[in-house]
Design a protein around this motif. Structure first.
Motif, mmCIF file in Angstrom:
data_model
loop_
_atom_site.group_PDB
_atom_site.id
_atom_site.type_symbol
_atom_site.label_atom_id
_atom_site.label_comp_id
_atom_site.label_asym_id
_atom_site.label_seq_id
_atom_site.Cartn_x
_atom_site.Cartn_y
_atom_site.Cartn_z
ATOM 1 N N UNK A 1 48.262 36.202 43.850
ATOM 2 C CA UNK A 1 49.682 36.184 44.218
ATOM 3 C C UNK A 1 50.538 35.896 42.983
ATOM 4 N N UNK A 2 50.070 34.980 42.142
ATOM 5 C CA UNK A 2 50.848 34.594 40.963
ATOM 6 C C UNK A 2 50.754 35.618 39.837
ATOM 7 N N UNK A 3 49.574 36.219 39.653
ATOM 8 C CA UNK A 3 49.370 37.179 38.568
ATOM 9 C C UNK A 3 48.528 38.371 39.037
ATOM 10 N N UNK A 4 49.107 39.252 39.849
ATOM 11 C CA UNK A 4 48.329 40.363 40.407
ATOM 12 C C UNK A 4 47.943 41.428 39.382
ATOM 13 N N UNK A 5 48.547 41.392 38.186
ATOM 14 C CA UNK A 5 48.285 42.447 37.192
ATOM 15 C C UNK A 5 47.228 42.055 36.160
ATOM 16 N N UNK A 6 46.533 40.965 36.388
ATOM 17 C CA UNK A 6 45.469 40.597 35.462
ATOM 18 C C UNK A 6 44.386 41.680 35.450
ATOM 19 N N UNK B 1 37.333 52.277 51.495
ATOM 20 C CA UNK B 1 37.323 52.674 50.102
ATOM 21 C C UNK B 1 38.675 52.672 49.429
ATOM 22 N N UNK B 2 39.713 52.184 50.126
ATOM 23 C CA UNK B 2 41.049 52.151 49.551
ATOM 24 C C UNK B 2 41.332 50.799 48.895
ATOM 25 N N UNK B 3 42.258 50.806 47.952
ATOM 26 C CA UNK B 3 42.728 49.569 47.322
ATOM 27 C C UNK B 3 44.127 49.279 47.844
ATOM 28 N N UNK B 4 44.278 48.138 48.491
ATOM 29 C CA UNK B 4 45.534 47.802 49.164
ATOM 30 C C UNK B 4 46.059 46.471 48.637
ATOM 31 N N UNK B 5 47.377 46.385 48.438
ATOM 32 C CA UNK B 5 47.983 45.143 47.969
ATOM 33 C C UNK B 5 49.233 44.828 48.786
#
Length: 579
Positions: A140-145, A172-176
């Motif tokens: 949540x704090x750093x989702x782009x690591x 097989x999907x990536x969900x955010x």
């Protein structure tokens, strides 16, 4: 095939078919003599395949899920809610990670070691070819690591949509989903409190009364994840407590990043909430209040003392001091001074005799001098806190403290060691040997040799493993003490009280499965059973957006008309709702 002339524009894709080629209509009638081959169906084999779908099946709701949670009580409560919703949908929650199809990793961002464990678990899951969903404060704090790339993430305020994220991850999907819960533009405390959950301990209900805080501590990474203060309404918290007691709970923990700040955003305060909760606590059941920072409890000392003296409230309070140096506290931006902390502790010790005060101390914060640390040692020596959480300072990426001049590592380690030695130099419970106490038994010790109970001051008392004691209020004589516990012998012929007003749920059983929620499950709208029309509309729009994103990411529908997809999904949804 002859090439199409550039001078004659094509009206349709079929124009590229030459006139000499046979048409579909002609090909169909030229095959009248062909007789379809009859295949004998192996009924038994088909039935077996239906009962046991192949390993690569993407049918949702049949997989096994392992959930690992790090960190505070708030995080543990989130983990319980996610487990309950997944189990209610049909997934099997397993305690064996090796047999799980998917790992749900619920992280903590307070310290570097906790994040290291989280990162290593992700790596291990990938090595074992497990599907992974990430939750908690780290993503949540750093989702782009970098180590989070390509992995599904469920935000701390989106745990009511965990089923959707798990379902799509298994496909097989990536969900955010990292958004904030809002109503009329105002941030909410989080997901609804009446969602299904699986309590780690069926006797203990953890209730998050608010999320976020009002501070901006320079060392804190949790603020980046939980944000500013957002409190749940009192009536929702009271309803949750009532439901818990109806399910056999005998102890409630109130938790948040700062319980003392509760209600400031919605026009109420912590004492008001506590008095409302006390009204619904059954006889002999107990309430434990979580951590509060000094600035906010100062305003309610008189009323808090009255609440903490109530027989159904533990005389216990966790008040972090972090340092006994005002200059260090200023660098931390803690918004209080050492005198404020002492005022709170001294007042409560006077008005609530025997109260347990727990505190936290950070060793080696940037700029901490030897004298600063000596002042901290003196504070601990003076109060002899029975519960002391000692933390060596770790600079968390993205925090102001990480950019400050750091104390050398060997100095931090030595200060941590010195404080630990001081803490272990005194015995807080020796004077209680020989006392007769009432204790509430709620769990089993780590070594499985005793049951764990707590007295009125939330001091740990170990009692014999008699099954009839679990979940009961028992009278014991204290015969031995240790650094963190006492041992009690049940008084012969003494009455054993049962605080629970109904039989506790079995371990692993899902709580909160109301008829409304069950109806939602039966009609395929499992995750939307409690949604208002406004929330449902918002969720539907988000879901359609996700579906569009997933299809485009799969690469097969890059030329798809957005309007047609939206229309098809909307039509399918409303047809389903009217079946």
């Amino acid at each position: 095939m002859p090439a199409a002339s550039c001078d004659s524009p094509l009206e349709d894709i079929e124009d590229i078919v030459s006139r000499e080629e046979s048409k579909p209509h002609d090909r169909y009638f030229s095959r009248k003599s062909i007789v379809p081959k009859v295949r004998i169906r192996n009924t038994q084999k088909c039935l077996q395949e239906e009962d046991h779908p192949p390993k690569d099946s993407t049918i949702p709701g049949i997989q096994k899920i392992w959930i690992r949670t790090w960190g505070c009580s708030h995080n543990n409560s989130d983990g319980e809610y996610m487990a309950g919703q997944l189990a209610a949908y049909g997934y099997k929650i397993t305690e064996n990670p090796s047999e799980a199809d998917l790992w749900l990793l619920n992280s903590c961002t307070v310290k570097n070691p906790a994040e290291d464990h989280f990162r290593n678990s992700i790596k291990k899951a990938q090595e074992e070819d497990k599907k992974v969903v990430l939750a908690g404060c780290v993503p949540q704090a750093q989702p782009r690591q970098d180590y989070l790339k390509g992995l599904s993430i469920i935000g701390v305020q989106q745990i009511d949509r965990v089923v959707e994220v798990v379902e799509e991850t298994i496909k097989g999907h990536s969900v955010r989903l990292l958004g904030q819960k809002k109503s009329n533009g105002k941030r909410l405390g989080g997901a609804r409190l009446d969602l299904p959950k699986i309590r780690k301990n069926p006797l203990i209900e953890i209730i998050s009364i608010n999320t976020g805080c009002l501070n901006a501590c320079t060392y804190c990474k949790t603020k980046h994840a939980r944000g500013n203060l957002a409190s749940y309404p009192i009536d929702e918290l009271v309803d949750r407590a009532k439901q818990s007691f109806q399910e056999g709970v005998c102890e409630i923990w109130l938790t948040s990043e700062d319980t003392g700040a509760y209600g400031r955003d919605i026009g109420t305060d912590l004492p008001t909430l506590l008095w409302k909760l006390v009204e619904v606590i059954p006889e002999e059941a107990m309430l434990r209040l979580g951590m509060t920072n000094p600035p906010y409890i100062l305003e309610h000392l008189e009323e808090m003392a009255k609440v903490l003296n109530h027989p159904r409230v533990y005389a216990f309070l966790h008040i972090p001091v972090q340092s006994a140096s005002d200059s260090v506290l200023m660098e931390m931006k803690r918004e209080y001074c050492v005198a404020d902390f002492k005022q709170v502790v001294d007042f409560l010790k006077e008005k609530v005799p025997g109260i347990t005060i727990a505190t936290d101390i950070i060793c080696g914060f940037p700029g901490e001098t030897d004298q600063d640390f000596q002042d901290t040692l003196k504070l601990v020596e003076h109060y002899k806190f029975p519960s002391l959480f000692i933390n060596q300072f770790y600079p968390r990426p993205g925090t102001p403290a990480a950019k400050m001049q750091q104390v050398p590592a060997h100095v931090k380690k030595q200060r941590t060691k010195d404080l630990s030695q001081l803490f272990h130099s005194y015995s807080p419970y020796d004077h209680k040997v020989g006392e007769r106490q009432q204790v509430l038994v709620t769990e089993e010790s780590f070594d499985s040799k005793f049951y764990v109970a707590h007295n009125q001051f939330y001091e740990q008392v170990l009692v014999p493993k008699n099954p009839m004691f679990m979940g009961k209020m028992v009278e014991v004589d204290i015969y031995e003490s240790g650094k963190h516990f006492m041992k009690g012998q049940p008084v012969s012929n003494a009455k054993v009280y049962t605080p629970s007003i109904s039989k506790p749920l079995a371990k692993g059983e899902v709580s909160g499965l109301t008829e409304e929620y069950r109806h939602g499950l039966e009609n395929g709208s499992r995750t939307k059973a409690h949604m208002s029309a406004e929330t449902l509309e918002e969720s539907l729009g988000s879901r359609i957006g996700l579906q569009m994103l997933w299809m485009l990411q799969d690469g097969g529908l890059k030329t798809l008309s957005v309007g047609l997809v939206l229309l098809a999904l909307l039509v399918g949804f409303f047809m389903k709702m009217h079946q």
